[in-house]
Design a protein around this motif. Sequence first.
Motif, PDB file in Angstrom:
ATOM      1  N   LYS A  27      64.146  37.966  20.726  1.00  0.00           N
ATOM      2  CA  LYS A  27      63.188  38.161  19.637  1.00  0.00           C
ATOM      3  C   LYS A  27      62.317  36.920  19.485  1.00  0.00           C
ATOM      4  CE  LYS A  27      66.309  41.138  16.933  1.00  0.00           C
ATOM      5  NZ  LYS A  27      65.494  42.365  17.017  1.00  0.00           N
ATOM      6  N   VAL A  28      61.052  37.147  19.118  1.00  0.00           N
ATOM      7  CA  VAL A  28      60.129  36.065  18.799  1.00  0.00           C
ATOM      8  C   VAL A  28      59.730  36.217  17.338  1.00  0.00           C
ATOM      9  CG1 VAL A  28      57.954  34.931  19.330  1.00  0.00           C
ATOM     10  CG2 VAL A  28      59.259  36.004  21.171  1.00  0.00           C
ATOM     11  N   LEU A  29      60.043  35.190  16.530  1.00  0.00           N
ATOM     12  CA  LEU A  29      59.716  35.204  15.111  1.00  0.00           C
ATOM     13  C   LEU A  29      58.643  34.159  14.818  1.00  0.00           C
ATOM     14  CD1 LEU A  29      63.285  35.383  13.510  1.00  0.00           C
ATOM     15  CD2 LEU A  29      61.839  37.266  14.286  1.00  0.00           C
ATOM     16  N   GLN A  30      57.732  34.488  13.935  1.00  0.00           N
ATOM     17  CA  GLN A  30      56.679  33.553  13.530  1.00  0.00           C
ATOM     18  C   GLN A  30      56.874  33.189  12.058  1.00  0.00           C
ATOM     19  OE1 GLN A  30      52.104  34.255  13.103  1.00  0.00           O
ATOM     20  NE2 GLN A  30      52.505  33.684  15.245  1.00  0.00           N
ATOM     21  N   PRO A  31      57.240  31.933  11.779  1.00  0.00           N
ATOM     22  CA  PRO A  31      57.424  31.519  10.374  1.00  0.00           C
ATOM     23  C   PRO A  31      56.078  31.267   9.699  1.00  0.00           C
ATOM     24  CG  PRO A  31      57.915  29.703  11.846  1.00  0.00           C
ATOM     25  CD  PRO A  31      57.589  30.872  12.727  1.00  0.00           C
ATOM     26  N   LYS A  32      55.959  31.706   8.445  1.00  0.00           N
ATOM     27  CA  LYS A  32      54.748  31.499   7.658  1.00  0.00           C
ATOM     28  C   LYS A  32      55.134  31.247   6.205  1.00  0.00           C
ATOM     29  CE  LYS A  32      51.633  34.486  10.360  1.00  0.00           C
ATOM     30  NZ  LYS A  32      50.713  35.655  10.302  1.00  0.00           N
ATOM     31  N   PHE A  33      54.292  30.495   5.527  1.00  0.00           N
ATOM     32  CA  PHE A  33      54.497  30.321   4.093  1.00  0.00           C
ATOM     33  C   PHE A  33      54.215  31.638   3.377  1.00  0.00           C
ATOM     34  CE2 PHE A  33      53.751  25.825   5.171  1.00  0.00           C
ATOM     35  CZ  PHE A  33      54.861  25.262   4.555  1.00  0.00           C
ATOM     36  N   SER A  34      55.032  31.932   2.408  1.00  0.00           N
ATOM     37  CA  SER A  34      54.868  33.163   1.648  1.00  0.00           C
ATOM     38  C   SER A  34      53.571  33.137   0.847  1.00  0.00           C
ATOM     39  CB  SER A  34      56.059  33.358   0.693  1.00  0.00           C
ATOM     40  OG  SER A  34      55.834  34.441  -0.170  1.00  0.00           O
ATOM     41  N   LEU A  35      52.924  34.303   0.730  1.00  0.00           N
ATOM     42  CA  LEU A  35      51.706  34.411  -0.070  1.00  0.00           C
ATOM     43  C   LEU A  35      52.003  34.269  -1.558  1.00  0.00           C
ATOM     44  CD1 LEU A  35      49.937  37.377   1.775  1.00  0.00           C
ATOM     45  CD2 LEU A  35      49.491  34.921   2.025  1.00  0.00           C
ATOM     46  N   ASP A  36      53.254  34.546  -1.918  1.00  0.00           N
ATOM     47  CA  ASP A  36      53.629  34.481  -3.328  1.00  0.00           C
ATOM     48  C   ASP A  36      54.023  33.089  -3.783  1.00  0.00           C
ATOM     49  OD1 ASP A  36      53.223  37.243  -3.497  1.00  0.00           O
ATOM     50  OD2 ASP A  36      55.290  37.657  -2.850  1.00  0.00           O
ATOM     51  N   SER A  37      54.586  32.311  -2.859  1.00  0.00           N
ATOM     52  CA  SER A  37      55.060  30.981  -3.231  1.00  0.00           C
ATOM     53  C   SER A  37      54.989  30.057  -2.019  1.00  0.00           C
ATOM     54  CB  SER A  37      56.494  31.038  -3.754  1.00  0.00           C
ATOM     55  OG  SER A  37      57.001  29.733  -3.978  1.00  0.00           O
ATOM     56  N   ALA A  43      59.742  34.733   7.827  1.00  0.00           N
ATOM     57  CA  ALA A  43      59.677  34.883   9.280  1.00  0.00           C
ATOM     58  C   ALA A  43      59.321  36.321   9.622  1.00  0.00           C
ATOM     59  CB  ALA A  43      61.016  34.501   9.907  1.00  0.00           C
ATOM     60  N   TYR A  44      58.301  36.472  10.461  1.00  0.00           N
ATOM     61  CA  TYR A  44      57.846  37.791  10.871  1.00  0.00           C
ATOM     62  C   TYR A  44      58.168  38.005  12.350  1.00  0.00           C
ATOM     63  CZ  TYR A  44      55.154  37.594   6.538  1.00  0.00           C
ATOM     64  OH  TYR A  44      54.776  37.477   5.227  1.00  0.00           O
ATOM     65  N   GLU A  45      58.752  39.128  12.663  1.00  0.00           N
ATOM     66  CA  GLU A  45      59.070  39.447  14.052  1.00  0.00           C
ATOM     67  C   GLU A  45      57.810  39.940  14.757  1.00  0.00           C
ATOM     68  OE1 GLU A  45      61.399  43.026  16.084  1.00  0.00           O
ATOM     69  OE2 GLU A  45      62.782  41.659  15.025  1.00  0.00           O
ATOM     70  N   ILE A  46      57.382  39.187  15.772  1.00  0.00           N
ATOM     71  CA  ILE A  46      56.171  39.573  16.497  1.00  0.00           C
ATOM     72  C   ILE A  46      56.479  40.174  17.864  1.00  0.00           C
ATOM     73  CG2 ILE A  46      54.756  37.872  15.307  1.00  0.00           C
ATOM     74  CD1 ILE A  46      54.935  36.090  17.743  1.00  0.00           C
ATOM     75  N   TYR A  47      57.734  40.052  18.301  1.00  0.00           N
ATOM     76  CA  TYR A  47      58.112  40.645  19.579  1.00  0.00           C
ATOM     77  C   TYR A  47      59.624  40.803  19.622  1.00  0.00           C
ATOM     78  CZ  TYR A  47      59.065  41.157  24.560  1.00  0.00           C
ATOM     79  OH  TYR A  47      59.526  41.608  25.777  1.00  0.00           O
ATOM     80  N   SER A  48      60.069  41.898  20.212  1.00  0.00           N
ATOM     81  CA  SER A  48      61.502  42.128  20.406  1.00  0.00           C
ATOM     82  C   SER A  48      61.697  42.994  21.646  1.00  0.00           C
ATOM     83  CB  SER A  48      62.115  42.819  19.177  1.00  0.00           C
ATOM     84  OG  SER A  48      63.489  43.075  19.382  1.00  0.00           O
ATOM     85  N   ALA A  49      62.684  42.659  22.439  1.00  0.00           N
ATOM     86  CA  ALA A  49      62.984  43.452  23.639  1.00  0.00           C
ATOM     87  C   ALA A  49      64.488  43.527  23.819  1.00  0.00           C
ATOM     88  CB  ALA A  49      62.336  42.834  24.872  1.00  0.00           C
ATOM     89  N   LYS A  50      64.986  44.697  24.129  1.00  0.00           N
ATOM     90  CA  LYS A  50      66.409  44.879  24.386  1.00  0.00           C
ATOM     91  C   LYS A  50      66.762  44.390  25.784  1.00  0.00           C
ATOM     92  CE  LYS A  50      67.014  48.859  21.300  1.00  0.00           C
ATOM     93  NZ  LYS A  50      67.445  50.271  21.190  1.00  0.00           N
ATOM     94  N   THR A  51      67.973  43.874  25.925  1.00  0.00           N
ATOM     95  CA  THR A  51      68.474  43.429  27.219  1.00  0.00           C
ATOM     96  C   THR A  51      69.808  44.103  27.507  1.00  0.00           C
ATOM     97  OG1 THR A  51      69.564  41.512  26.201  1.00  0.00           O
ATOM     98  CG2 THR A  51      67.326  41.186  27.017  1.00  0.00           C
TER      99      THR A  51
END
Length: 280
Positions: A27-37, A43-51
């Motif tokens: 999995k590839v996660l992209q961390p971002k500051f929350s819009l609320d605080s 962390a948003y999952e931008i890619y996932s692949a089963k193995t």
Amino acid sequence: EWILPTTDKAFRNLLIGCRTSTGGSIKVLQPKFSLDSSDVVEAYEIYSAKTDAPVLAFEQLNDDTVIYSSGLKLVISTYDLEKKKMLDSIIVHEFNSLIMNIDVKDDIVLVSTKDYSVSKFKYSEGELSLQGSDYCVRKVTNSLSLNDNVTITTDKLHCSISGIQGHETRFRSFVSFVPKLKRCELKPLWYDGQIMNRFIAYGLGGEIQLYTLLDKETAQDLAKHLNNKKMVPNSVTQKGLWDLNDNMWVNDRNVNVIDGDLLLQDYSGELAKMLNAMSF
């Protein structure tokens, strides 16, 4: 961490290997500051692949390519910067034993397996080619490459650290813990000499030992000094020194290993600076 460059800025993503009930996933996660605080990071999952099997090791190969394990298989996956998506994964090699660790330094890739030691690959123009394998069976925790010629590997069954050049073991250090390895610099600010090839070995109990590789000229100078002083090293400390070129020092089970604490007296000039830097 996977630093993914784009035309305007670089994104720092998290690359995660997983084990599932049916195999594994990457999995590839992209961390971002929350819009609320601004105090919350999401962390948003931008890619996932089963193995097919658990992903126990992974590294960034270059800007847009990652290399990871899937059980016995070595896999490469590339991110298309224009299409903004991951391309299909490619299996580049399959081993006879479970892949436990991957190390990448420049274009050299080391793959450590559970029962059959370490294999060396070279990555060039999108191709991964096998350069050679260590034929000595070891229970490896991990391995690392210090330069094009020297591979450092471990054996948790015998609690040892070995330096391999070609197919020859050039030095071996036995320790009192199951060692894992990591490259380091650890150079104090006052030392302005040449960059030293160094790494640390550490254990789960908090043990840390610092090692430095020496060139032939320096090693011969130290050997001459020890012979004149009739000093015989009897242990390895955090300031261990090795010579890759000649079998000068053999003591008990250790091969080509010397205690750096024995070398801190009666030296001057550049060598004295280096030895005092090792004491830091």
